[in-house]
Structure formats: structure tokens, C-alpha cells
Enzyme design. Structure first.
Site, PDB file in Angstrom:
ATOM      1  CB  ALA A  99      10.767  -1.035   0.873  1.00  0.00           C
ATOM      2  CG  HIS A 100       5.424  -4.654   2.581  1.00  0.00           C
ATOM      3  ND1 HIS A 100       5.119  -3.012   2.471  1.00  0.00           N
ATOM      4  CD2 HIS A 100       4.794  -4.935   2.655  1.00  0.00           C
ATOM      5  CE1 HIS A 100       3.822  -2.907   2.396  1.00  0.00           C
ATOM      6  NE2 HIS A 100       3.107  -3.921   2.471  1.00  0.00           N
ATOM      7  NE  ARG A 101       2.048  -1.888  -1.463  1.00  0.00           N
ATOM      8  CZ  ARG A 101       1.380  -1.996  -0.673  1.00  0.00           C
ATOM      9  NH1 ARG A 101       0.429  -3.371  -0.982  1.00  0.00           N
ATOM     10  NH2 ARG A 101      -0.189  -1.903  -0.262  1.00  0.00           N
ATOM     11  NE  ARG A 125       5.668  -9.865   0.320  1.00  0.00           N
ATOM     12  CZ  ARG A 125       5.764 -11.350  -0.661  1.00  0.00           C
ATOM     13  NH1 ARG A 125       6.004 -11.865  -0.948  1.00  0.00           N
ATOM     14  NH2 ARG A 125       4.206 -11.769  -0.849  1.00  0.00           N
ATOM     15  CG  ASP A 127       6.964  -1.254  -0.698  1.00  0.00           C
ATOM     16  OD1 ASP A 127       6.512  -0.814   0.764  1.00  0.00           O
ATOM     17  OD2 ASP A 127       7.582  -2.181  -1.271  1.00  0.00           O
TER      18      ASP A 127
END
Ligand code: UD1
Ligand code: UDP
Length: 371
Positions: free
Chosen positions: A207-209, A244, A284
């Protein structure tokens, strides 16, 4: 340089992975390439590791733009790419996907009247809050050669009035990359033993968005949902964490559930190995939705929509949203699936089809550089 040089603008992990097959196919055809790296990704684990593993030479130029707000980052890239393209004068410039690097490359080429080729064209999430959606629409409308991976994505381009003679359906170059490196991942990667996990007995999470991890509540809900879903099957969750997301965890002071194990971002071979042996993959990521459909691993997408709906149509992916109850239900639906669907992204020949669709790069037409 000669007029036959082909330019590539890239800047992030997925662009390196998905443009590698096109760069390599150019070399097989004796076509000179010039790779401009914007420097959007610069950590070894998001950047150089992929050049090494995929057998690519280091980029010809690195603009070292680094991280910044969207406008400042994209603007700095645009100026740097323009100067490079002036020097190189490529016959065509390739960009891939939907990042700020992709947008800057397409804009620079378009304004300089250089043919722009967009690999992975036509994807739409119809979610204007995603910075990538703005990028996709602009890039497609200023590109000269568009390479949608599927008939569905080609139809979206036609609906937006893009002329038919610019569009060629090719499949996605990620299939080329997975087919090329999957065996090596299986034989060379030691990641299962390094992590102490057993094939089929763990889950994988990425998950990085921005819309997932920059929103504290959303990030906490997906961690809770994935943890609960994996607890039901007594699985540990391996989460190779993008910087991020790591920054946001720290900033928000989010407590990661015990069941979720954070590890550093992985190289392509280790990540492919985990993806192909996980019980369920939660993500994601766009690329991960594609790869799981190729590798036959059930995928749960932690978003309310996807620009890759073909993965759901073939039964490889369940788009779960970000509520814990939805994630738990989606995982229960996907876990144990046989994975015998056919990937919607083609047969692994995308790079060949892409170059064949551009007359001056087609087999028999390419001129070898003479510098
Ligand atoms: C970018 C893309 C996204 C893509 C992702 C692939 C845009 C708008 N977003 O998101 O579409 O899915 O790449 O991974 O182009 N950082 C590092 N090391 C790096 C790069 C970034 O530590 O090498 C950290 C910095 O704190 C930075 C943050 O990650 O502020 C975000 O990086 P950025 O390139 O802005 O966006 P991504 O989230 O990587
Ligand atoms: N990937 C990787 N190591 C990781 C996580 C992802 O090599 O730890 C690869 C993955 O195989 C896929 C790509 O990175 O090819 C996806 O990139 P990402 O999720 O960063 O971006 P997106 O596809 O969402 O734009």
C-alpha cells in the site's frame, strides 16, 4: 546520436520494470537508445536495483529531480527533459504509465514536436482525486502512438475521440517482464527462507498510494481490515513498505497490527517470488493487480475502483474498498481460488508489437546508430 535514436523517459519503479522489455527489444533490433531518468525515485530499493536485476545499463542521464510537490517536481523534470531532448533529437520518445515523470516526458516531447509513444495508454479510474488520473488523460491526448494493453482500454481512448490510427492494442509489457524473470525469481530468490515463511502460508500486502496512506483513517482501516482478514486464515502478512507509507506511519503514529510484518521494499525477483507464493495479495498498486493476474495468485484491491477492471472480470481480483468488513469479505471470497484464469494482459509479446506498430522501428526498418 543519430535520427534513429529512441528516447525513453522514466523515473519510478514501475516505469523501469515495464519499459525494460521495450528497451531490450530496441537493442535486439540494433536500435540506439537514450534513457533519461528524471530521478523521481532515487533510493536504491526503488531504482538502481531494478536496472541491475533487469540487466539494463544505467540511465544515460539522471536529472536527479528527487521528491517535491507535484508542480515543482513536474516543472523541474520538464525543463531538464527538454534540454536533453534538444541534445539527443530522438526519432521518438517513449513514456510508460501515469506518474509525474510520464507526464513530464510526454509534455516535453509533444511541445518539441517529437513523436511521443505512450505504453499502457487508456487506463481510467474515473477518480479525479488521484493525481495519476489527471496525468493519464493529459498524456493520452498529447501522445502520437498509444499502446493500450486491452480492448477495453482501447475503447476508452476511442470514446474520448482519440483517432484510431494512433491506437494499437498490445497487451501489457509487464507480462513480458514476468515471463522473462519468473523462472529466475523462483530459482535465485531466497526470500522465503530469509523471511522464514512457507509457500501458501502467508499473505502479502503493498500500500503506497497517496489516497490510501496520506489519509490517516484510510491507512488505519486498511491495516485493520487486512490484519483481520489474515487472522481468519491464520496467516502472517508481509508488507514490503514503500518510503511514502513508512513516512506516514511515523508521522501519524499508527500502531501496526502484530500480524503485519514490515520489511524493506524488495527487489523484483524477491517480490515476484512472494507474489507467486502468497495465499492472498492485498494491494493498492496497479502493477501488483496485473502481476497477480499473471501469476495466478488471488488479489484483493484496497480501493473503491480500479483502472484495471479486466483483472476482476477474469476473477483474479476483488475490488474491496477500504472498510475492514469489505476487506475481510473480499479475502474470504478470493482465498483458495485455483488461479486458473487467463491474464487479460496478453501473451508476453507486447514489446515486439509496440515497436512493430511504429513504422520506423519495425523489423527491417530500424537503422543502427552510427555515431
Ligand atoms: C509515485 C507515483 C505513483 C506510483 C509510484 C510507484 C506520481 C504522482 N506518483 O508515487 O503513481 O504508483 O510512484 O512507486 O508520480 N521517496 C523515497 N525514496 C525515493 C522516492 C520517494 O524515500 O526514491 C519518498 C519521499 O519521502 C517522497 C515519497 O516517497 O516524498 C513519495 O515519492 P513520490 O515520487 O512523490 O511519489 P510515490 O508515492 O513514490
Ligand atoms: N515491486 C517490487 N518490490 C516491492 C514492491 C513492488 O519490485 O517491494 C514491483 C512490483 O513487482 C511491480 C511494481 O513494483 O512490478 C509496482 O510498483 P508500485 O506498486 O510502486 O507502483 P504502481 O504499479 O502502483 O504504479
Amino acid at each position: 546520436m543519430t535520427a534513429s535514436t529512441v528516447g525513453f523517459v522514466l523515473g519510478t519503479r514501475p516505469e523501469i520494470i515495464k519499459l525494460a522489455p521495450v528497451i531490450q527489444e530496441c537493442h535486439r533490433r540494433g536500435i540506439d537508445t537514450h534513457v533519461i531518468h528524471t530521478g523521481q525515485h532515487y533510493s536504491d530499493s526503488l531504482d538502481a536495483v531494478f536496472f541491475r536485476q533487469l540487466g539494463l545499463s544505467p540511465p544515460d542521464t539522471n536529472l536527479e529531480v528527487g521528491s517535491d510537490d507535484h508542480g515543482a517536481q513536474t516543472g523541474a523534470m520538464l525543463a531538464g527533459i527538454e534540454a536533453e531532448l534538444h541534445d539527443v533529437e530522438p526519432a521518438v520518445v517513449f513514456v510508460q504509465g501515469d506518474t509525474n515523470s510520464t507526464l513530464a516526458g510526454a509534455l516535453a516531447g509533444s511541445k518539441m514536436d517529437i513523436d511521443v509513444a505512450h505504453v499502457e495508454a487508456g487506463l481510467r479510474s474515473f477518480d479525479d482525486d488521484m493525481p495519476e488520473e489527471t496525468n493519464r488523460v493529459i498524456i493520452d491526448h498529447i501522445s502520437d502512438h498509444l499502446f493500450p494493453p486491452t480492448e477495453e482500454t482501447a475503447a476508452l481512448l476511442r470514446n474520448e475521440g482519440i483517432p484510431e490510427d494512433r491506437i494499437t492494442v498490445t497487451g501489457n509489457t509487464i507480462v513480458d517482464a514476468v515471463q522473462t524473470y519468473d523462472d529466475r525469481a523462483a530459482s535465485e530468490s531466497q526470500i522465503l527462507s530469509e523471511l522464514g515463511v512457507t509457500e501458501g502460508q502467508f499473505d502479502l500486502l503493498t500500500a503506497h498510494r497517496a489516497e490510501t496512506v496520506d489519509d490517516r483513517d484510510a491507512f488505519e482501516r486498511i491495516l485493520s481490515g487486512v490484519s483481520r482478514a489474515s487472522a481468519q486464515a491464520d496467516r502472517e502478512v508481509i508488507y514490503p513498505i514503500h518510503p511514502r507509507a513508512e513516512d506516514r506511519l511515523e508521522e501519524f503514529g499508527i500502531a501496526v497490527p502484530d500480524r503485519v510484518r514490515l520489511v524493506e521494499p524488495l527487489g523484483f525477483f524477491d517480490f515476484l517470488r512472494l507474489e507467486s507464493t502468497a495465499d492472498v495479495v492485498f494491494t493498492d498498486s496497479g502493477g501488483v493487480q496485473e502481476e497477480t493476474s499473471i501469476l495466478g495468485t488471488p488479489c484483493v484491491t484496497l480501493r473503491y475502483g480500479t483502472e484495471r477492471p479486466e483483472t476482476a472480470f477474469v476473477g483474479a481480483n476483488c475490488v474491496a474498498g477500504r472498510e475492514p468488513s469489505g476487506i475481510v469479505a473480499a479475502a474470504a471470497q478470493m482465498r483458495g481460488k485455483a488461479g486458473d484464469w487467463t491474464t487479460p494482459f496478453g501473451d508476453g509479446n507486447a514489446a515486439v508489437q509496440i515497436l512493430d506498430a511504429i513504422p520506423k522501428l519495425a523489423v527491417g526498418e530500424a537503422v543502427t546508430a552510427t555515431e
